[in-house]
Design a protein around this motif. Structure first.
Motif, PDB file in Angstrom:
ATOM      1  N   ASP A 148      -7.135   8.133 -17.386  1.00  0.00           N
ATOM      2  CA  ASP A 148      -6.670   7.237 -16.522  1.00  0.00           C
ATOM      3  C   ASP A 148      -6.455   7.732 -15.195  1.00  0.00           C
ATOM      4  O   ASP A 148      -5.438   8.345 -14.819  1.00  0.00           O
ATOM      5  CB  ASP A 148      -5.264   6.867 -17.188  1.00  0.00           C
ATOM      6  N   PRO A 149      -7.251   7.376 -14.319  1.00  0.00           N
ATOM      7  CA  PRO A 149      -7.188   7.969 -12.704  1.00  0.00           C
ATOM      8  C   PRO A 149      -6.136   7.381 -12.052  1.00  0.00           C
ATOM      9  O   PRO A 149      -5.710   6.044 -12.034  1.00  0.00           O
ATOM     10  CB  PRO A 149      -8.627   7.402 -12.289  1.00  0.00           C
ATOM     11  N   ALA A 150      -5.364   8.053 -11.278  1.00  0.00           N
ATOM     12  CA  ALA A 150      -4.412   7.872 -10.425  1.00  0.00           C
ATOM     13  C   ALA A 150      -4.821   6.821  -8.974  1.00  0.00           C
ATOM     14  O   ALA A 150      -4.502   5.821  -8.885  1.00  0.00           O
ATOM     15  CB  ALA A 150      -3.545   8.907  -9.712  1.00  0.00           C
ATOM     16  N   LYS A 151      -5.948   7.674  -8.443  1.00  0.00           N
ATOM     17  CA  LYS A 151      -6.299   7.112  -7.182  1.00  0.00           C
ATOM     18  C   LYS A 151      -7.948   6.462  -7.954  1.00  0.00           C
ATOM     19  O   LYS A 151      -8.239   6.665  -9.079  1.00  0.00           O
ATOM     20  CB  LYS A 151      -6.740   7.893  -6.026  1.00  0.00           C
ATOM     21  N   ALA A 152      -8.584   5.834  -7.078  1.00  0.00           N
ATOM     22  CA  ALA A 152      -9.895   5.245  -7.271  1.00  0.00           C
ATOM     23  C   ALA A 152     -10.726   6.360  -7.954  1.00  0.00           C
ATOM     24  O   ALA A 152     -11.564   6.491  -8.974  1.00  0.00           O
ATOM     25  CB  ALA A 152     -10.680   4.597  -6.194  1.00  0.00           C
ATOM     26  N   VAL A 153     -10.669   7.715  -7.171  1.00  0.00           N
ATOM     27  CA  VAL A 153     -11.574   8.794  -7.613  1.00  0.00           C
ATOM     28  C   VAL A 153     -10.528   9.940  -7.811  1.00  0.00           C
ATOM     29  O   VAL A 153      -9.979  10.324  -7.065  1.00  0.00           O
ATOM     30  CB  VAL A 153     -12.700   8.894  -6.748  1.00  0.00           C
TER      31      VAL A 153
ATOM     32  N   ASN B  41       9.347   9.638 -12.963  1.00  0.00           N
ATOM     33  CA  ASN B  41       9.866   8.268 -13.169  1.00  0.00           C
ATOM     34  C   ASN B  41      10.763   7.971 -11.886  1.00  0.00           C
ATOM     35  O   ASN B  41      10.527   8.793 -10.944  1.00  0.00           O
ATOM     36  CB  ASN B  41      11.000   8.295 -14.170  1.00  0.00           C
ATOM     37  N   THR B  42      11.291   6.927 -11.741  1.00  0.00           N
ATOM     38  CA  THR B  42      11.876   6.370 -10.524  1.00  0.00           C
ATOM     39  C   THR B  42      12.913   7.342  -9.842  1.00  0.00           C
ATOM     40  O   THR B  42      13.261   7.209  -8.639  1.00  0.00           O
ATOM     41  CB  THR B  42      12.445   4.891 -10.511  1.00  0.00           C
ATOM     42  N   SER B  43      13.772   8.124 -10.901  1.00  0.00           N
ATOM     43  CA  SER B  43      14.756   8.820 -10.377  1.00  0.00           C
ATOM     44  C   SER B  43      14.156  10.462  -9.951  1.00  0.00           C
ATOM     45  O   SER B  43      15.052  11.247 -10.107  1.00  0.00           O
ATOM     46  CB  SER B  43      15.828   9.063 -11.528  1.00  0.00           C
ATOM     47  N   ASN B  44      12.857  10.509 -10.001  1.00  0.00           N
ATOM     48  CA  ASN B  44      12.082  11.800  -9.682  1.00  0.00           C
ATOM     49  C   ASN B  44      12.541  12.934 -10.509  1.00  0.00           C
ATOM     50  O   ASN B  44      12.594  13.944 -10.463  1.00  0.00           O
ATOM     51  CB  ASN B  44      12.576  12.321  -8.284  1.00  0.00           C
TER      52      ASN B  44
ATOM     53  N   LEU C 270       8.856   4.021 -15.730  1.00  0.00           N
ATOM     54  CA  LEU C 270       9.375   2.797 -15.478  1.00  0.00           C
ATOM     55  C   LEU C 270       8.716   1.921 -14.080  1.00  0.00           C
ATOM     56  O   LEU C 270       9.575   1.910 -13.345  1.00  0.00           O
ATOM     57  CB  LEU C 270      11.059   3.020 -15.082  1.00  0.00           C
ATOM     58  N   GLY C 271       7.553   1.957 -14.146  1.00  0.00           N
ATOM     59  CA  GLY C 271       6.974   1.408 -12.917  1.00  0.00           C
ATOM     60  C   GLY C 271       6.792   2.293 -11.794  1.00  0.00           C
ATOM     61  O   GLY C 271       6.228   1.776 -10.584  1.00  0.00           O
ATOM     62  N   ALA C 272       7.347   3.538 -11.838  1.00  0.00           N
ATOM     63  CA  ALA C 272       6.817   4.508 -10.783  1.00  0.00           C
ATOM     64  C   ALA C 272       5.346   4.734 -10.458  1.00  0.00           C
ATOM     65  O   ALA C 272       4.602   4.646 -11.553  1.00  0.00           O
ATOM     66  CB  ALA C 272       7.730   5.759 -11.015  1.00  0.00           C
ATOM     67  N   GLU C 273       5.024   4.899  -9.402  1.00  0.00           N
ATOM     68  CA  GLU C 273       3.345   4.885  -9.168  1.00  0.00           C
ATOM     69  C   GLU C 273       2.985   6.235  -9.657  1.00  0.00           C
ATOM     70  O   GLU C 273       3.328   7.453  -9.777  1.00  0.00           O
ATOM     71  CB  GLU C 273       3.197   5.028  -7.537  1.00  0.00           C
ATOM     72  N   GLN C 274       1.955   6.066 -10.390  1.00  0.00           N
ATOM     73  CA  GLN C 274       1.253   7.233 -11.109  1.00  0.00           C
ATOM     74  C   GLN C 274       0.734   8.031 -10.093  1.00  0.00           C
ATOM     75  O   GLN C 274      -0.129   7.826  -9.307  1.00  0.00           O
ATOM     76  CB  GLN C 274       0.306   6.703 -11.965  1.00  0.00           C
TER      77      GLN C 274
END
Lengths: 110, 791
Positions: free
Chosen positions: B436-441, B589-592, B628-632
């Protein structure tokens, strides 16, 4: 599947024996809708002898619940077998239906 | 999106607001001087009126006295003269008649004697001379019908012994006119005794006073009047008032103030009083009055109060008009001035409106002056220039960015396309991998491929860095692995060789952490080498979990001369090898907080009884729940390989059961019956039977109802396969419309209130909940659903 019907002073008790599935749900549908149209708005479904239910069967029970709730009546279930209860839990229907362990307990609410 | 300006309304504009502000301010400023001017003017007017009225009163009284003085003086002198015995009555009478003839107001004179005084034969004797039509007529008064002894003009002087002015009266049989009489007693001295002998009268016609009183004009309807000592109106220009008692008139129209004024007047005082109504007029008025000397009369002037202020009111009215007109002119002028001043702003607004709509070449109005608006215009002009160049830049950047993005997306699809997907799983083994890639590449990779029929090569790696360079480096590594890995060669040598190649030409000093292994599919033996990668996990049945903590060397691409060493590991039945990248442990997560190694270990332990796909999917779900929706932040890669119990499979050859079904609901009984039989034969618990029955019914019903548009008969294949003693696999194939039940959302089954719930998703929800794994494939014209149930 066999359906029994017993009218008491308090309510109508529907007993289901055997499998309630896609092939036979319409029998139960007709029975319940006929009762509701005849203004029987207090119905208890005894599931003690029901050993299988599919989503088609659940749909009929949900329909009956919606109609009777709208008519401000009462629609309760009782005596669910363990595996049937699990299906109810997976579907989330335990939160929607009033379910009692025994028929006696259920009859107290009418 | 077009920019919307609030609609301009005149009443919200500066012009209107300023002029309104000015007008109201000026009105407030001017109001107080006006009120003060009005108040002081009215006081001054009152004082002036009082003075005028008093002067007029005094003048009139002086005129009266001028007229009356001779009337009083002549009888007085004649009376004294008559006391002299040498002067005869005839003489006196002649003088008196002469006076009457010449005096303008006196029109008659009478010498009336006591009974038998003039001659023994006459009881009455009173010669009377009066003016009529410019001639002097004579008549002798006194008879039974006209008994002058009872008249006031005779009685009073005799009684009082001094001259008297009578009340006005109509003298019938005498002067035949309304008159007042001045009557003087006459005495004769006989034998030293002073005896009353009669009276000498002077009749004053009131018409003379009437003329004088009528000539008095003060304000518009102000008038004068003469009143006797007893309150009878002697004369006034209002004929209805004449001969009336003034007190009665006062009572008709006035109140307390009027009575005070009239009483003071009748007491013979002089003054200036305000009255609250007089006679028929109820409105306030002023009364100026003074006594006419000796007569006991009083003269008064009455004028209404409002007439006093008439001029003031007229002036005020005029002023108000002027004021109003000035205000209108002021407002108009202010509006014009403000408009003139704001016109450049309005133009600027129009221009900026155009700029706002995206017209960066819109012409701004030119200002010659150097005022604030000119500065604003200049500022706008500068802003416009900057905007223009900024937007131009932005357009260029966007185009460039789009180009890069499209290239990146191509790179991504190449990278993902390289990863092995469809895999013919070897017997007794199960393998599942995901990236599951974080950015496109991204820089992660996994790979697996056969080395001959009995050996499988698996690998996982993570290139330091991201983006296209990392992706290229990863591709090179993978290509090298595929080229170098050969069955029979230790994996350490393969790694060494790859490392050597990667170090040869590595200007960017890139490196990759890499785990590779060659698995002997027959024995379950694994030859592995870990080049700086995360330690893999071994998940055994019954929550038995451990890590393979062997280090084979540094990451690939770091040190050309690095010697790599390999280790051996032997799979026990049902053990799963789980390879991950640090994208999992480093997930935030959102609380780092990090997901971390302990949580990974506990999560894996909890899923020990799942198959490889179930384990991988559950781990990713757990990871999503955690973040919880924090960016991968990093790629997430998992590869899981499980070794099945070879002895069990060997002892019990794979059992299968095929069922050909028609697309008709009556086949449900067929399914139920066969399932019942199978459960006895293959020995699975009753609870499972019911769940499988339910799931198959839901899927089969779905196919019957929705898969076929035609009414024709179709064949549906259902096959059961006992994978091992604890796992059953089912395959349902139909040639209907493509339908991927995995894409169907079932969320609304629970989130919506009772009335809105859709029953449709429930069946699919049951399928997912009750099976350990559900797979869908579209192969040719067939939908294939593969269900796995562990027990």
């Amino acid at each position: 599947m066999e359906i029994s019907e017993l009218k008491t002073n308090q309510c109508v008790i529907i007993g289901i024996t055997g499998r309630l599935d896609t092939t036979n749900y319409s029998i139960l549908e007709k029975k319940l809708m006929d009762l509701i149209e005849a203004h029987n708005d207090k119905i208890l479904v005894d599931c003690a002898k029901m050993d299988y239910v599919s989503s088609s069967g659940l749909r009929i029970l949900l329909m009956a619940l919606k109609k009777i709730t709208m008519a401000k009546g009462k629609f309760v279930l009782c005596s669910l077998q363990e595996n049937i209860r699990e299906i109810f839990e997976i579907s989330g229907f335990t939160n929607i239906f009033e379910i009692y362990a025994t028929q006696d307990e259920a009859l107290k609410v009418f | 999106m077009p920019i919307r300006f609030p609609k301009f309304s005149f009443f919200r504009g500066l012009a209107f607001r300023y002029s309104l502000f000015f007008t109201i301010s000026i009105m407030i400023i001017l109001f107080f001087p006006l009120v003060i001017a009005y108040a002081s003017s009215s006081v001054l007017l009152l004082l002036k009126a009082q003075k005028e009225a008093t002067i007029l009163t005094e003048q009139t009284i002086t005129e009266f006295e001028n007229v009356l003085q001779p009337t009083e003086l002549v009888p007085k002198i004649l009376g004294q003269a008559m006391e002299n015995p040498n002067i005869s009555y005839v003489e006196v009478l002649r003088i008196a008649r002469d006076f009457v003839y010449h005096d303008p107001v006196v029109f008659g004179t009478c010498l009336a004697f006591e009974p038998y005084e003039y001659s023994k034969g006459n009881y009455w004797y009173a010669p009377y001379a009066f003016e009529k039509n410019g001639k002097l007529n004579t008549r002798i008064l006194g008879s039974a019908d006209y008994d002058y002894f009872k008249k006031d003009w005779y009685r009073l002087p005799k009684l009082l012994g001094k001259p008297v002015w009578t009340e006005p009266y109509f003298d019938e049989g005498g002067g035949d006119t309304l008159m007042c009489t001045y009557s003087t007693p006459i005495y004769r001295v006989i034998n030293g005794k002073r005896l009353f002998t009669g009276v000498l009268t002077m009749d004053v016609s009131l018409s003379g006073f009437e003329r004088m009183v009528k000539n008095i004009n003060i304000f518009k309807t102000g008038y004068g009047f003469l009143v006797s000592g007893k309150g009878r109106i002697i004369t006034s220009p209002k004929s209805v008032m004449n001969n009336q008692n003034i007190l009665n008139l006062a009572k008709v129209g006035g109140g307390r103030e009027t009575m005070v004024a009239i009483r003071s007047m009748l007491e013979g005082k002089s003054g200036f009083n305000e009255m609250d109504g007089f006679e028929a007029k109820k409105n306030p008025s002023f009364l100026s009055y003074a006594p006419v000397a000796q007569t006991g009369w009083s003269f008064g002037i009455i004028f209404p109060e409002d007439e006093l202020y008439d001029d003031l009111y007229t002036f005020l009215k005029f002023m108000s008009w002027m004021f109003g007109i000035s205000i209108v002119i002021l407002m108009f002028t202010t509006i014009m001035i403000t408009r003139r001043m704001t016109r450049p702003i309005v133009r600027l607004v129009a221009a900026t409106h155009n700029i706002g709509q995206g017209d960066f070449h819109a012409k701004l109005p030119v200002r010659k002056s150097k005022d604030e608006i000119a500065q604003l215009t200049n500022a706008f002009s500068v802003m416009q220039d900057h905007l223009r160049s900024y937007v131009l830049n932005l357009q260029e950047t966007t185009i460039a960015k789009e180009k890069i993005e499209s290239e990146l997306s191509v790179a991504h699809s190449i990278q993902m396309g390289m990863l092995p997907r469809g895999f013919n799983t070897p017997a007794n083994w199960e393998l599942y991998a995901t990236l599951d890639p974080a950015k496109a590449v991204g820089g992660d990779l996994y790979d697996f491929f056969y080395l001959g029929p009995d050996h499988l090569c698996i690998a996982i790696g993570d290139v330091a860095g991201k983006g296209v360079p990392a992706s290229l480096f990863m591709m090179v590594t993978r290509t090298l692995l595929r080229a170098k890995a050969i069955a029979g060669i230790p994996i350490s040598e393969v790694m060494q060789s790859i490392n050597h190649e990667l170090c040869q030409d590595n200007p960017n000093e890139m490196f990759v952490t890499f785990f590779a292994a060659i698995v002997d599919l027959k024995t379950g033996e694994m030859d592995f080498c870990n080049a700086g990668h995360n330690y893999p996990y071994i998940v055994g049945p019954g929550e038995d979990i451990r890590q393979l903590k062997a280090r084979g060397g540094l990451p690939l691409g770091v040190n050309e001369t690095m010697n790599y060493t390999s280790e051996k590991f032997c799979f026990k039945p049902r053990e799963i090898l789980v390879l991950t990248t640090d994208g999992i442990t480093d997930a935030l997560n959102t609380s780092n907080d990090f997901f971390g190694e302990p949580k990974l270990a506990s999560t894996l332990a909890a899923m020990a009884n799942k198959n490889t796909k179930g384990l991988t999917d559950s781990l990713i779900i757990e990871l999503k729940r955690f973040s919880l929706g924090a960016e991968q932040a990093d790629d997430i890669t998992i590869l899981a390989l499980q070794y099945k119990n070879s002895s069990e499979t060997n002892a019990q050859p794979m059992q299968t059961f095929q069922l050909k079904l028609k697309n008709h609901l009556s086949e449900l009984d067929n399914i139920a019956v066969n399932l019942e039989n199978l459960s006895e034969k293959w020995n699975f618990p009753a609870k499972i039977v019911m769940e499988i029955n339910l799931v198959l019914e839901e899927l089969f019903t779905n196919v019957v109802f929705y898969a076929f548009d035609d009414k024709e008969e179709h064949e549906i294949d259902l096959s059961f396969m006992l994978v091992d003693a604890h796992q059953l696999q089912m395959r349902l194939e139909d040639d209907g419309k493509p339908f991927n039940l995995l894409e169907k959302k079932v969320k609304d089954v629970f989130d919506k209130p009772l009335e809105e719930r859709q029953i449709g998703g429930l069946g699919i929800h049951f399928v997912r909940e009750m099976m350990n794994s559900v797979d869908y494939q579209r192969s040719g014209n067939k939908n294939i659903v593969i269900l796995t149930k562990n027990f």
